[in-house]
Design an enzyme around this catalytic site. Structure first.
Site, PDB file in Angstrom:
ATOM      1  N   HIS A  19      -3.412   7.269   1.911  1.00 40.43           N
ATOM      2  CA  HIS A  19      -3.773   5.935   1.416  1.00 40.43           C
ATOM      3  C   HIS A  19      -5.169   5.600   1.954  1.00 40.43           C
ATOM      4  O   HIS A  19      -5.469   5.853   3.114  1.00 40.43           O
ATOM      5  CB  HIS A  19      -2.739   4.919   1.904  1.00 40.43           C
ATOM      6  CG  HIS A  19      -3.154   3.509   1.678  1.00 40.43           C
ATOM      7  ND1 HIS A  19      -3.556   3.048   0.446  1.00 40.43           N
ATOM      8  CD2 HIS A  19      -3.257   2.449   2.530  1.00 40.43           C
ATOM      9  CE1 HIS A  19      -3.875   1.768   0.545  1.00 40.43           C
ATOM     10  NE2 HIS A  19      -3.711   1.381   1.798  1.00 40.43           N
ATOM     11  N   ASN A  75     -10.012  -0.048  -1.037  1.00 39.09           N
ATOM     12  CA  ASN A  75      -8.552  -0.024  -0.947  1.00 39.09           C
ATOM     13  C   ASN A  75      -7.961  -0.683  -2.198  1.00 39.09           C
ATOM     14  O   ASN A  75      -7.992  -1.902  -2.334  1.00 39.09           O
ATOM     15  CB  ASN A  75      -8.123  -0.775   0.327  1.00 39.09           C
ATOM     16  CG  ASN A  75      -6.624  -0.782   0.542  1.00 39.09           C
ATOM     17  OD1 ASN A  75      -5.853  -0.396  -0.341  1.00 39.09           O
ATOM     18  ND2 ASN A  75      -6.201  -1.242   1.702  1.00 39.09           N
ATOM     19  N   CYS A  78       0.811  -1.226   0.000  1.00 40.82           N
ATOM     20  CA  CYS A  78       0.000   0.000   0.000  1.00 40.82           C
ATOM     21  C   CYS A  78       0.838   1.266   0.000  1.00 40.82           C
ATOM     22  O   CYS A  78       0.339   2.345  -0.304  1.00 40.82           O
ATOM     23  CB  CYS A  78      -0.952  -0.004   1.185  1.00 40.82           C
ATOM     24  SG  CYS A  78      -2.117  -1.355   1.085  1.00 40.82           S
TER      25      CYS A  78
HETATM   26  O1  UT7 Z   1      -4.028  -1.223   3.299  1.00 37.88           O
HETATM   27  C1  UT7 Z   1      -2.898  -1.417   4.052  1.00 37.88           C
HETATM   28  C2  UT7 Z   1      -2.985  -2.100   5.332  1.00 37.88           C
HETATM   29  N1  UT7 Z   1      -4.289  -2.459   5.802  1.00 37.88           N
HETATM   30  C3  UT7 Z   1      -4.958  -1.698   6.638  1.00 37.88           C
HETATM   31  O2  UT7 Z   1      -4.549  -0.610   6.991  1.00 37.88           O
HETATM   32  C4  UT7 Z   1      -6.212  -2.303   7.230  1.00 37.88           C
HETATM   33  C5  UT7 Z   1      -6.218  -2.152   8.729  1.00 37.88           C
HETATM   34  N2  UT7 Z   1      -7.322  -2.841   9.385  1.00 37.88           N
HETATM   35  C6  UT7 Z   1      -8.610  -2.482   9.257  1.00 37.88           C
HETATM   36  O3  UT7 Z   1      -8.945  -1.613   8.491  1.00 37.88           O
HETATM   37  C7  UT7 Z   1      -9.610  -3.142  10.170  1.00 37.88           C
HETATM   38  O4  UT7 Z   1      -8.916  -3.907  11.126  1.00 37.88           O
HETATM   39  C8  UT7 Z   1     -10.650  -4.066   9.451  1.00 37.88           C
HETATM   40  C9  UT7 Z   1     -11.612  -3.201   8.636  1.00 37.88           C
HETATM   41  C10 UT7 Z   1      -9.951  -5.068   8.571  1.00 37.88           C
HETATM   42  C11 UT7 Z   1     -11.470  -4.807  10.511  1.00 37.88           C
HETATM   43  O5  UT7 Z   1     -12.099  -3.879  11.387  1.00 37.88           O
HETATM   44  P1  UT7 Z   1     -11.928  -4.016  12.958  1.00 37.88           P
HETATM   45  O6  UT7 Z   1     -12.734  -2.929  13.539  1.00 37.88           O
HETATM   46  O7  UT7 Z   1     -10.469  -4.037  13.276  1.00 37.88           O
HETATM   47  O8  UT7 Z   1     -12.602  -5.395  13.264  1.00 37.88           O
HETATM   48  P2  UT7 Z   1     -12.003  -6.676  13.996  1.00 37.88           P
HETATM   49  O9  UT7 Z   1     -11.120  -7.426  13.076  1.00 37.88           O
HETATM   50  O10 UT7 Z   1     -11.466  -6.279  15.336  1.00 37.88           O
HETATM   51  O11 UT7 Z   1     -13.325  -7.507  14.222  1.00 37.88           O
HETATM   52  C12 UT7 Z   1     -14.383  -7.029  15.082  1.00 37.88           C
HETATM   53  C13 UT7 Z   1     -15.573  -7.982  14.959  1.00 37.88           C
HETATM   54  C14 UT7 Z   1     -15.180  -9.447  15.060  1.00 37.88           C
HETATM   55  O12 UT7 Z   1     -16.219 -10.134  15.726  1.00 37.88           O
HETATM   56  P3  UT7 Z   1     -16.124 -10.487  17.292  1.00 37.88           P
HETATM   57  O13 UT7 Z   1     -14.900 -11.353  17.421  1.00 37.88           O
HETATM   58  O14 UT7 Z   1     -15.984  -9.165  17.993  1.00 37.88           O
HETATM   59  O15 UT7 Z   1     -17.403 -11.202  17.544  1.00 37.88           O
HETATM   60  C15 UT7 Z   1     -15.140  -9.910  13.627  1.00 37.88           C
HETATM   61  O16 UT7 Z   1     -15.387 -11.294  13.502  1.00 37.88           O
HETATM   62  O17 UT7 Z   1     -16.182  -7.831  13.662  1.00 37.88           O
HETATM   63  C16 UT7 Z   1     -16.254  -9.102  13.016  1.00 37.88           C
HETATM   64  N3  UT7 Z   1     -16.086  -8.906  11.570  1.00 37.88           N
HETATM   65  C17 UT7 Z   1     -17.115  -8.649  10.747  1.00 37.88           C
HETATM   66  N4  UT7 Z   1     -18.422  -8.510  10.968  1.00 37.88           N
HETATM   67  C18 UT7 Z   1     -19.200  -8.240   9.903  1.00 37.88           C
HETATM   68  C19 UT7 Z   1     -14.943  -8.927  10.877  1.00 37.88           C
HETATM   69  N5  UT7 Z   1     -15.207  -8.686   9.585  1.00 37.88           N
HETATM   70  C20 UT7 Z   1     -16.537  -8.514   9.477  1.00 37.88           C
HETATM   71  C21 UT7 Z   1     -17.403  -8.237   8.406  1.00 37.88           C
HETATM   72  N6  UT7 Z   1     -18.718  -8.110   8.648  1.00 37.88           N
HETATM   73  N7  UT7 Z   1     -16.953  -8.077   7.151  1.00 37.88           N
END
Ligand code: UT7
Length: 332
Positions: A256, A286, A116
Site C-alpha cells: 500500500h 495515497n 487502505c
Molecule cells: O494510508 C493509511 C494510513 N495512513 C498512513 O499510513 C499515514 C501514516 N503517517 C504518515 O505518513 C506521516 O505521519 C505523515 C506524512 C502524515 C506526517 O509525517 P511525520 O513525519 O509523521 O510528521 P509529524 O506529523 O510528526 O509532524 C512533524 C512536523 C510538525 O511540526 P513540529 O510540531 O515538529 O514543529 C508538523 O507540524 O512537521 C509539520 N508538518 C508539516 N510541515 C510542512 C506536518 N505536515 C506538514 C506539511 N508541511 N505538510
C-alpha cells in the site's frame, strides 16, 4: 480433484488527468516540496475534477479496460466487489452503480469498507467465492476519490491523498496460480487516530458538522505511522514465514502506498531489495483502496508467470493484512 485457487487473469487502472503537484499544494497550505518529498516520497497526485463525478467514474474506466484486455463480456461477470471509503452515495452500493454502467447484468455485488486495506480484504473475499466453486469470474475493484473527503486547509492530510481506481479479474486455476494465502487483521481501537467524524448515523450532516469541517478525513499522522510501520511489516513477514518463503523467493512486494518510509521498512523486514518493490507513490500519492491494483497495473509488463508476490497494506480501522500470490500470466 485438484484444489481450485483464484488466479488474477488481468489488471487495469484509471487515474484522472488533473495533476496536483507539491508546488500547487504550496499555494494552498504552509508546506513545501522538500518536506513532502522527504517525509512521504510523494511528488504529485491525481484529482477527479468536475460536477457529478463520483468514485464510480474512475472504477468504470478501470473495469471497462480490464474487460477489454481479458476479452471478457460484461454478462460473464458473476460478482463485483468494490473496496472504497468514498462511495458515490451512502446507498446504493458503488459496486451496483459500476455493474450497471458496464452492463454486468448477471453480477451481484457489494461495497467493502476497510480503508487502505480495502483491496486486500476484497481480493481475499472474492477469492473465496472462486475457491468454493460457486463463482467463475469475479471483478475486484479498489477505488477512492479521496479529494471528496480531504480538507485542503489541513496540511497534515491534504499532501498525502489522491484519486484513482484499479481492478483485477479473478478466475479459477487448477494449477496453483493466484491467491495462495491471506492474513487479515483489524483493531477497532484505532478509530480515534483515523476517521471521518460526521456523515454517518452517529453524526448525520447538520449545519454544525459542516461548519466544524467534520466531513473530512481526520488523521493523527505520527500515531498512525507507528502502528502502520510495525503492523504492515509484521503481517508481510508472517505470511512469508507461514508459507516458508524467504526474501530470495519473492519476486515483488506490492505495498500500500501511504508513505515511502513505511514501504522501505516493510521491504527491509522481508529482506527484499528495493528493485523488487513496486512503487508509484511519487506520481499518485495515497489513493486508499486504489494503491495496490494501480501498482499491479503499472508493473504488469514486468510480471512473469510463477512470480511470487506479497501484497501488504495498513489503514483506517485499524485494518491490515497481506496476500501471498503466485502470478498467473506472462506479459501479453
Ligand atoms: O494510508 C493509511 C494510513 N495512513 C498512513 O499510513 C499515514 C501514516 N503517517 C504518515 O505518513 C506521516 O505521519 C505523515 C506524512 C502524515 C506526517 O509525517 P511525520 O513525519 O509523521 O510528521 P509529524 O506529523 O510528526 O509532524 C512533524 C512536523 C510538525 O511540526 P513540529 O510540531 O515538529 O514543529 C508538523 O507540524 O512537521 C509539520 N508538518 C508539516 N510541515 C510542512 C506536518 N505536515 C506538514 C506539511 N508541511 N505538510
Amino acid at each position: 480433484m485438484s484444489k481450485i485457487t483464484a488466479a488474477i487473469t488481468g489488471v487495469h487502472g484509471y487515474v484522472p488527468e488533473y495533476i496536483l503537484t507539491n508546488h500547487e499544494l504550496e499555494t494552498l497550505v504552509e508546506t513545501n516540496d522538500e518536506w513532502i518529498t522527504s517525509r512521504t516520497g510523494i511528488k504529485e497526485r491525481r484529482i477527479l475534477k468536475g460536477d457529478n463525478q463520483g468514485t464510480s467514474v474512475m472504477a468504470v474506466e478501470a473495469v471497462k479496460g480490464l474487460l477489454e484486455k481479458t476479452n471478457t463480456r460484461p454478462e460473464e461477470i458473476d460478482m463485483l466487489i468494490c473496496a472504497t471509503v468514498t462511495p458515490d452515495l451512502v446507498f446504493p452500493a458503488t459496486a451496483n452503480i459500476i455493474a450497471n454502467q458496464i452492463g454486468a447484468k448477471n453480477a451481484f455485488g457489494y461495497d467493502l469498507g476497510a480503508a487502505c486495506s480495502g483491496f486486500i480484504y476484497a481480493l481475499t473475499t472474492g477469492s473465496k467465492f472462486i475457491e468454493s466453486g460457486t463463482h467463475k469470474k469475479v471483478v475486484v475493484v479498489g477505488a477512492d476519490k479521496m479529494s471528496a473527503i480531504v480538507d485542503y486547509t489541513d496540511r497534515t492530510t491534504c499532501i498525502i491523498f489522491g484519486d484513482g481506481a484499479g481492478a483485477v479479474l479473478l478466475e479459477p486455476s487448477e494449477e496453483g496460480y493466484g491467491v495462495i494465502d491471506s492474513i487479515l487483521k483489524s483493531d477497532g481501537s484505532g478509530e480515534p487516530y483515523l476517521h471521518m467524524k460526521a456523515g454517518g448515523s452517529r453524526h448525520p450532516a447538520t449545519i454544525e458538522t459542516v461548519t466544524n469541517r467534520e466531513h473530512f478525513a481526520y488523521q493523527e499522522g505520527s500515531a498512525v505511522f507507528k502502528f502502520a510501520v510495525t503492523n504492515m511489516a509484521d503481517v508481510a513477514a508472517e505470511v512469508m514465514e507461514k508459507n516458508n518463503l524467504t526474501g530470495d523467493d519473492i519476486a515483488w512486494l506490492v505495498p500500500h502506498q501511504a508513505n515511502k518510509r513505511i514501504i522501505d521498512a516493510t521491504a527491509r523486514r522481508m529482506n527484499v531489495g528495493d528493485e523488487k518493490v513496486m512503487m508509484n507513490i511519487e506520481k499518485f500519492g495515497n489513493t486508499t483502496a486504489g494503491t495496490i491494483p494501480l501498482c499491479l497495473w503499472d508493473y504488469e509488463s514486468k510480471l512473469r508467470k510463477g512470480d511470487n508476490l506479497i501484497l501488504a497494506a495498513f489503514g483506517g480501522g485499524f485494518t491490515w493484512g497481506a496476500n501471498y500470490i503466485k502470478w498467473a500470466y506472462d506479459p501479453k
